[in-house]
Write a protein that holds these residues in place. Structure first.
Motif, PDB file in Angstrom:
ATOM      1  N   ARG A   8       0.829  -1.206   0.000  1.00  0.00           N
ATOM      2  CA  ARG A   8       0.000   0.000   0.000  1.00  0.00           C
ATOM      3  C   ARG A   8       0.864   1.258   0.000  1.00  0.00           C
ATOM      4  NH1 ARG A   8      -2.099   0.080   4.944  1.00  0.00           N
ATOM      5  NH2 ARG A   8      -0.975   1.951   5.556  1.00  0.00           N
ATOM      6  N   GLY A   9       1.963   1.228   0.760  1.00  0.00           N
ATOM      7  CA  GLY A   9       2.839   2.385   0.830  1.00  0.00           C
ATOM      8  C   GLY A   9       3.485   2.714  -0.499  1.00  0.00           C
ATOM      9  N   ASN A  10       3.837   1.690  -1.279  1.00  0.00           N
ATOM     10  CA  ASN A  10       4.398   1.928  -2.608  1.00  0.00           C
ATOM     11  C   ASN A  10       3.402   2.658  -3.501  1.00  0.00           C
ATOM     12  OD1 ASN A  10       7.168   0.674  -3.632  1.00  0.00           O
ATOM     13  ND2 ASN A  10       6.428  -0.621  -1.952  1.00  0.00           N
ATOM     14  N   ILE A  11       2.144   2.286  -3.406  1.00  0.00           N
ATOM     15  CA  ILE A  11       1.130   2.933  -4.230  1.00  0.00           C
ATOM     16  C   ILE A  11       0.834   4.338  -3.713  1.00  0.00           C
ATOM     17  CG2 ILE A  11      -1.240   2.763  -5.077  1.00  0.00           C
ATOM     18  CD1 ILE A  11      -0.959  -0.290  -4.798  1.00  0.00           C
ATOM     19  N   GLU A  12       0.768   4.498  -2.404  1.00  0.00           N
ATOM     20  CA  GLU A  12       0.538   5.824  -1.836  1.00  0.00           C
ATOM     21  C   GLU A  12       1.654   6.784  -2.227  1.00  0.00           C
ATOM     22  OE1 GLU A  12      -0.190   5.792   2.345  1.00  0.00           O
ATOM     23  OE2 GLU A  12      -1.833   4.357   2.213  1.00  0.00           O
ATOM     24  N   PHE A  13       2.877   6.279  -2.298  1.00  0.00           N
ATOM     25  CA  PHE A  13       4.004   7.130  -2.680  1.00  0.00           C
ATOM     26  C   PHE A  13       3.797   7.719  -4.074  1.00  0.00           C
ATOM     27  CE2 PHE A  13       8.180   7.891  -4.556  1.00  0.00           C
ATOM     28  CZ  PHE A  13       8.781   8.671  -3.584  1.00  0.00           C
ATOM     29  N   ALA A  14       3.214   6.931  -4.982  1.00  0.00           N
ATOM     30  CA  ALA A  14       2.965   7.418  -6.335  1.00  0.00           C
ATOM     31  C   ALA A  14       1.947   8.548  -6.365  1.00  0.00           C
ATOM     32  CB  ALA A  14       2.486   6.262  -7.214  1.00  0.00           C
ATOM     33  N   GLU A  52      -7.241  10.116   1.641  1.00  0.00           N
ATOM     34  CA  GLU A  52      -7.570   9.898   0.234  1.00  0.00           C
ATOM     35  C   GLU A  52      -6.536   9.016  -0.451  1.00  0.00           C
ATOM     36  OE1 GLU A  52      -9.960  13.964  -1.012  1.00  0.00           O
ATOM     37  OE2 GLU A  52      -7.776  14.054  -0.749  1.00  0.00           O
ATOM     38  N   ARG A  53      -5.252   9.245  -0.131  1.00  0.00           N
ATOM     39  CA  ARG A  53      -4.203   8.403  -0.726  1.00  0.00           C
ATOM     40  C   ARG A  53      -4.370   6.954  -0.288  1.00  0.00           C
ATOM     41  NH1 ARG A  53      -0.814  12.672   0.921  1.00  0.00           N
ATOM     42  NH2 ARG A  53       0.163  11.358   2.511  1.00  0.00           N
ATOM     43  N   ARG A  54      -4.686   6.757   0.977  1.00  0.00           N
ATOM     44  CA  ARG A  54      -4.882   5.399   1.485  1.00  0.00           C
ATOM     45  C   ARG A  54      -6.051   4.730   0.771  1.00  0.00           C
ATOM     46  NH1 ARG A  54      -4.137   2.296   6.289  1.00  0.00           N
ATOM     47  NH2 ARG A  54      -5.885   0.899   6.685  1.00  0.00           N
ATOM     48  N   GLU A  55      -7.157   5.451   0.622  1.00  0.00           N
ATOM     49  CA  GLU A  55      -8.334   4.878  -0.025  1.00  0.00           C
ATOM     50  C   GLU A  55      -8.053   4.537  -1.484  1.00  0.00           C
ATOM     51  OE1 GLU A  55     -12.083   3.363  -0.540  1.00  0.00           O
ATOM     52  OE2 GLU A  55     -11.023   3.885   1.309  1.00  0.00           O
ATOM     53  N   ASN A  98       2.315  13.570  -4.887  1.00  0.00           N
ATOM     54  CA  ASN A  98       2.251  14.921  -5.453  1.00  0.00           C
ATOM     55  C   ASN A  98       0.914  15.220  -6.119  1.00  0.00           C
ATOM     56  OD1 ASN A  98       4.943  15.473  -4.708  1.00  0.00           O
ATOM     57  ND2 ASN A  98       5.685  14.374  -6.524  1.00  0.00           N
ATOM     58  N   LYS A  99      -0.115  14.479  -5.751  1.00  0.00           N
ATOM     59  CA  LYS A  99      -1.433  14.650  -6.361  1.00  0.00           C
ATOM     60  C   LYS A  99      -2.338  15.613  -5.598  1.00  0.00           C
ATOM     61  CE  LYS A  99      -1.916  11.878 -10.020  1.00  0.00           C
ATOM     62  NZ  LYS A  99      -2.452  12.333 -11.318  1.00  0.00           N
ATOM     63  N   GLY A 100      -1.847  16.147  -4.484  1.00  0.00           N
ATOM     64  CA  GLY A 100      -2.668  17.063  -3.700  1.00  0.00           C
ATOM     65  C   GLY A 100      -3.779  16.388  -2.928  1.00  0.00           C
ATOM     66  N   LEU A 101      -3.601  15.105  -2.615  1.00  0.00           N
ATOM     67  CA  LEU A 101      -4.615  14.351  -1.889  1.00  0.00           C
ATOM     68  C   LEU A 101      -4.277  14.305  -0.399  1.00  0.00           C
ATOM     69  CD1 LEU A 101      -4.874  11.289  -4.315  1.00  0.00           C
ATOM     70  CD2 LEU A 101      -6.388  13.285  -4.250  1.00  0.00           C
ATOM     71  N   SER A 102      -5.281  14.177   0.422  1.00  0.00           N
ATOM     72  CA  SER A 102      -5.041  13.990   1.848  1.00  0.00           C
ATOM     73  C   SER A 102      -4.511  12.582   2.098  1.00  0.00           C
ATOM     74  CB  SER A 102      -6.341  14.190   2.632  1.00  0.00           C
ATOM     75  OG  SER A 102      -7.250  13.135   2.354  1.00  0.00           O
ATOM     76  N   ARG A 103      -3.981  12.351   3.293  1.00  0.00           N
ATOM     77  CA  ARG A 103      -3.465  11.020   3.627  1.00  0.00           C
ATOM     78  C   ARG A 103      -4.573   9.978   3.531  1.00  0.00           C
ATOM     79  NH1 ARG A 103      -0.051  10.277   9.056  1.00  0.00           N
ATOM     80  NH2 ARG A 103       1.307  11.623   7.792  1.00  0.00           N
ATOM     81  N   ARG A 112       0.507   0.606  -8.885  1.00  0.00           N
ATOM     82  CA  ARG A 112       1.185   1.878  -8.586  1.00  0.00           C
ATOM     83  C   ARG A 112       1.231   2.782  -9.812  1.00  0.00           C
ATOM     84  NH1 ARG A 112       7.414   1.380  -7.335  1.00  0.00           N
ATOM     85  NH2 ARG A 112       7.272   0.664  -9.497  1.00  0.00           N
ATOM     86  N   THR A 113       1.415   2.186 -10.981  1.00  0.00           N
ATOM     87  CA  THR A 113       1.488   2.984 -12.204  1.00  0.00           C
ATOM     88  C   THR A 113       0.115   3.476 -12.638  1.00  0.00           C
ATOM     89  OG1 THR A 113       3.422   1.729 -12.920  1.00  0.00           O
ATOM     90  CG2 THR A 113       2.235   2.954 -14.605  1.00  0.00           C
ATOM     91  N   LEU A 114      -0.883   2.588 -12.634  1.00  0.00           N
ATOM     92  CA  LEU A 114      -2.209   2.957 -13.123  1.00  0.00           C
ATOM     93  C   LEU A 114      -2.954   3.881 -12.178  1.00  0.00           C
ATOM     94  CD1 LEU A 114      -3.503  -0.374 -14.715  1.00  0.00           C
ATOM     95  CD2 LEU A 114      -2.634   1.667 -15.874  1.00  0.00           C
ATOM     96  N   VAL A 115      -2.606   3.887 -10.885  1.00  0.00           N
ATOM     97  CA  VAL A 115      -3.317   4.742  -9.936  1.00  0.00           C
ATOM     98  C   VAL A 115      -3.130   6.216 -10.275  1.00  0.00           C
ATOM     99  CG1 VAL A 115      -1.503   5.061  -8.171  1.00  0.00           C
ATOM    100  CG2 VAL A 115      -3.926   4.905  -7.480  1.00  0.00           C
ATOM    101  N   ARG A 116      -2.078   6.544 -11.020  1.00  0.00           N
ATOM    102  CA  ARG A 116      -1.833   7.926 -11.441  1.00  0.00           C
ATOM    103  C   ARG A 116      -2.590   8.268 -12.729  1.00  0.00           C
ATOM    104  NH1 ARG A 116       2.162  10.813  -9.248  1.00  0.00           N
ATOM    105  NH2 ARG A 116       2.462  11.946 -11.208  1.00  0.00           N
ATOM    106  N   GLU A 117      -3.278   7.284 -13.297  1.00  0.00           N
ATOM    107  CA  GLU A 117      -4.118   7.476 -14.479  1.00  0.00           C
ATOM    108  C   GLU A 117      -3.353   8.074 -15.658  1.00  0.00           C
ATOM    109  OE1 GLU A 117      -7.411   9.777 -13.054  1.00  0.00           O
ATOM    110  OE2 GLU A 117      -8.281   8.087 -11.981  1.00  0.00           O
TER     111      GLU A 117
END
Length: 266
Positions: free
Chosen positions: A109-115, A125-128, A118-123, A162-167
């Motif tokens: 989960r942390g690897n994906i949250e790291f991606a 929101e990143r977790r979700e 820089n998206k301007g999301l809250s912690r 991790r890659t696709l979560v950034r769309e």
């Protein structure tokens, strides 16, 4: 020959992910004036298409992909995405590597949250978003495991999530399943096609495996020995899902043609 750039109005209405590679040449420095790695190569990838790039080792497949990712500058020609020149790495291009490139000190989960940092999301929101991405790749409940606790196939699922979560509008995949066993590769093929049906990214997929290219791609480009250039291109209109065991006559003929180009001495 110049390629016309769409007007801003047309580009706004069109689906994102149009890739234009024109007369791309890459030369690396060497003791005798440099080594030509990629020789005047042109490709056009339509939005949402799946293109496989196949060729012998050292032919410039990964070099071309690195240029499209913005990692390697061109010596000649240009690379554009949706009419904009690629001048360095950007959020519209996602890359999946063969060796996963996960941070071992972060959980899945942390690897994906790291991606998403820089998206301007809250912690929260990143977790979700990370948990949703893990569920999408079949790893619900595995988010607290570290990479060292995951199998190769699971690591690659995390890397894809991790890659696709950034769309990204363009997805580059450099032999992403090359280190996996045959059975795991087949399951990853099915997963990838399901994901792309949702995300609709334009895919450039580098592989050494002719069958893998024929199973996945809309178009297969065959590259020559170094310096790399496109020898031949093949459109595939056989509907998915495809199976090696059920290759029809057309796919069998394509396979024979591609193998003949890759191994002309056989």
């Amino acid at each position: 020959m110049a390629i016309d750039t769409p007007s801003p109005a047309v580009r706004t209405l069109a689906a994102p992910g149009l890739v234009e590679i024109h007369e791309a040449e890459i030369r690396f420095a060497g003791p005798r004036g440099g080594v030509l790695a990629l020789d005047r190569t042109s490709l056009r990838l339509e939005p949402g298409s799946f293109t496989a790039l196949i060729g012998p080792s050292g032919c410039g497949k990964s070099t071309l992909m690195n240029a499209l990712a913005g990692f390697v500058p061109l010596g000649h020609g240009f690379v554009r995405i949706d009419g904009r020149p690629v001048e360095g790495p950007g959020p519209d291009v996602g890359v999946v590597f063969q060796q996963y490139a996960l941070f071992p000190w972060f959980t899945a989960r942390g690897n994906i949250e790291f991606a998403l940092a820089n998206k301007g999301l809250s912690r929260a929101e990143r977790r979700e978003r990370a948990l949703q991405a893990l569920e999408e790749v079949g790893l619900a409940g595995q988010g607290d495991k570290f990479p060292g606790q995951l199998s190769g196939g699971m690591k690659q699922r995390v890397a894809i999530a991790r890659t696709l979560v950034r769309e990204p509008s363009v997805l580059l995949m450099d032999e992403p399943f090359g280190a996996l066993d045959a059975q795991t590769r087949l399951s990853m093929h099915a997963l990838l096609l399901r994901l792309l049906a949702r995300h609709r990214a334009t895919v450039l997929f580098v592989t050494h495996d002719v069958d893998e290219a024929l199973l996945l791609a809309d178009t297969v480009h065959v590259m020559s020995h170094a310096p790399g250039r496109i020898l031949a291109s093949y459109a595939i209109d056989t509907p998915r899902p495809r199976s090696v065991a059920r290759f029809d006559a057309a796919l069998g003929d394509l396979r024979t043609a591609i193998v003949g180009l890759l191994h002309p001495e056989s």
